[in-house]
Scaffold this active site. Structure first.
Site, PDB file in Angstrom:
ATOM      1  N   GLU A   1       0.830  -1.209   0.000  1.00  0.00           N
ATOM      2  CA  GLU A   1       0.000   0.000   0.000  1.00  0.00           C
ATOM      3  C   GLU A   1       0.863   1.258   0.000  1.00  0.00           C
ATOM      4  OE1 GLU A   1      -2.114   0.877   3.658  1.00  0.00           O
ATOM      5  OE2 GLU A   1      -3.723   1.840   2.534  1.00  0.00           O
TER       6      GLU A   1
ATOM      7  N   ASP B   1      -5.796   2.551  -1.658  1.00  0.00           N
ATOM      8  CA  ASP B   1      -6.477   3.382  -0.667  1.00  0.00           C
ATOM      9  C   ASP B   1      -6.717   4.742  -1.318  1.00  0.00           C
ATOM     10  OD1 ASP B   1      -7.135   5.107   1.439  1.00  0.00           O
ATOM     11  OD2 ASP B   1      -6.012   3.898   2.887  1.00  0.00           O
TER      12      ASP B   1
ATOM     13  N   GLN C   1      -9.688   0.878  -0.279  1.00  0.00           N
ATOM     14  CA  GLN C   1     -10.074   1.532   0.971  1.00  0.00           C
ATOM     15  C   GLN C   1     -10.477   2.978   0.681  1.00  0.00           C
ATOM     16  OE1 GLN C   1      -6.407   0.893   3.190  1.00  0.00           O
ATOM     17  NE2 GLN C   1      -7.341  -0.785   4.341  1.00  0.00           N
TER      18      GLN C   1
ATOM     19  N   GLU D   1     -11.868   2.934   5.960  1.00  0.00           N
ATOM     20  CA  GLU D   1     -10.714   3.166   6.833  1.00  0.00           C
ATOM     21  C   GLU D   1     -10.606   4.664   7.100  1.00  0.00           C
ATOM     22  OE1 GLU D   1      -6.716   2.597   5.336  1.00  0.00           O
ATOM     23  OE2 GLU D   1      -6.137   1.586   7.177  1.00  0.00           O
TER      24      GLU D   1
HETATM   25  O1  LIG Z   1      -2.829   3.863   6.828  1.00  0.00           O
HETATM   26  C1  LIG Z   1      -3.400   3.119   6.014  1.00  0.00           C
HETATM   27  O2  LIG Z   1      -3.966   3.537   5.027  1.00  0.00           O
HETATM   28  C2  LIG Z   1      -3.456   1.701   6.231  1.00  0.00           C
HETATM   29  O3  LIG Z   1      -4.114   1.019   5.464  1.00  0.00           O
HETATM   30  C3  LIG Z   1      -2.739   1.106   7.358  1.00  0.00           C
HETATM   31  O4  LIG Z   1      -3.124  -0.212   7.458  1.00  0.00           O
HETATM   32  C4  LIG Z   1      -1.259   1.145   7.181  1.00  0.00           C
HETATM   33  O5  LIG Z   1      -0.731   2.252   7.769  1.00  0.00           O
HETATM   34 MG    MG Z   2      -5.164   2.220   3.921  1.00  0.00          MG
END
Ligand SMILES: O=C(O)C(=O)[C@@H](O)CO
Ligand code: MG
Length: 251
Positions: free
Chosen positions: A134, A169, A195, A231
């Site tokens: 990531e 993400d 995410q 998240e």
């Molecule tokens: O910060 C994020 O984005 C994450 O997915 C954490 O799991 C890793 O820092």
């Molecule tokens: Mg993340």
């Protein structure tokens, strides 16, 4: 659309088993966590069985104080491998689908070589589980080795393992690179998990510079049917922030 509650950020006032129960009661389809290692895996597995929610993923340990993963740190190979072993054992005990191998704060060719070596080890040891990498943004994690989707794409190609995937993400991608939905479309074959959080404040995905209803539309068009990881940092009352979830689930 289906969603996974990231219990590293949501319901952090609860124990992990109770946070799993809260996620089920709130209507999430899955859960994921950050670093669950202080909680016996049997307790987590029991809450997962009781609620019927799958655990999507967890992270390798950050390491010592001030660290954020070990896998790209030159000279730390044994500790990086031990962290991967620990995460895979916990993933096996909780039937978690994926392990996010955290790179750590490092730069340069030696860091790149260490990360590739650690990822090859993790992919071999994973026994069918997905290994995720990531890119993290340079505001929250200055000096983190993995910063962009382009860098992740090159590393995935170099490692050449079918179970190595990108954790996309949207919060980090928007902060570092922008052009989120074009990147989602182009990188889709490499993506193992998505995410979301608002940008730039990392709150619920219902405000800020990214228009998430449009992201849901694009993901639906791409036939993305895996739960998307929520998240984000909800403040004190996670349940009070879940209006976005009702809207997105109604799509
Ligand atoms: O910060 C994020 O984005 C994450 O997915 C954490 O799991 C890793 O820092
Ligand atoms: Mg993340």
């Amino acid at each position: 659309m289906r969603f996974s509650a990231n219990l590293g950020f949501l319901w952090t006032e609860l124990t992990l088993p109770n946070a799993i129960r809260a996620a089920a009661a709130a209507g999430f389809d899955a859960v994921e966590c950050h670093w669950p290692y202080d909680v016996p895996a049997d307790d987590v597995a029991a809450a997962l069985r009781e609620t019927g929610l799958p655990m999507l993923g967890l992270n390798t340990t950050r390491g010592g104080p001030g660290e954020n993963g070990l896998s790209a740190l030159p000279g730390r190979r044994a500790e990086a491998r031990a962290a991967i072993d620990q995460a895979l054992a916990y993933a096996q005990a909780t039937d978690a689908a994926a392990v996010h191998v955290m790179a750590g704060f490092a730069q340069g060719d030696a860091a790149h070589a260490a990360f590739v070596d650690a990822l090859r080890y993790a992919c071999d040891a994973a026994q069918g589980r997905v290994i995720l990498i990531e890119p993290l943004n340079h505001y929250d994690a200055p000096g983190y080795f993995l910063r962009t989707t382009a860098q992740a794409e090159a590393i995935i190609a170099e490692v050449g393992a079918p179970n190595l995937k990108l954790m996309f993400d949207c919060y980090h991608v928007q902060l570092m690179e922008g052009d989120v939905t074009h990147r989602l479309v182009r990188l889709l074959p490499l993506i193992g998990h998505v995410q979301v959080a608002s940008v730039p404040d990392r709150g619920a995905p219902d405000h800020g510079e990214l228009n998430y209803p449009h992201v849901w539309e694009v993901l639906t068009r791409l036939d993305w049917d895996a739960p998307v990881g929520a998240e984000y940092k909800p403040g004190e009352d996670t349940d009070a922030t879940l209006g976005w979830l009702r809207g997105a689930q109604a799509r």
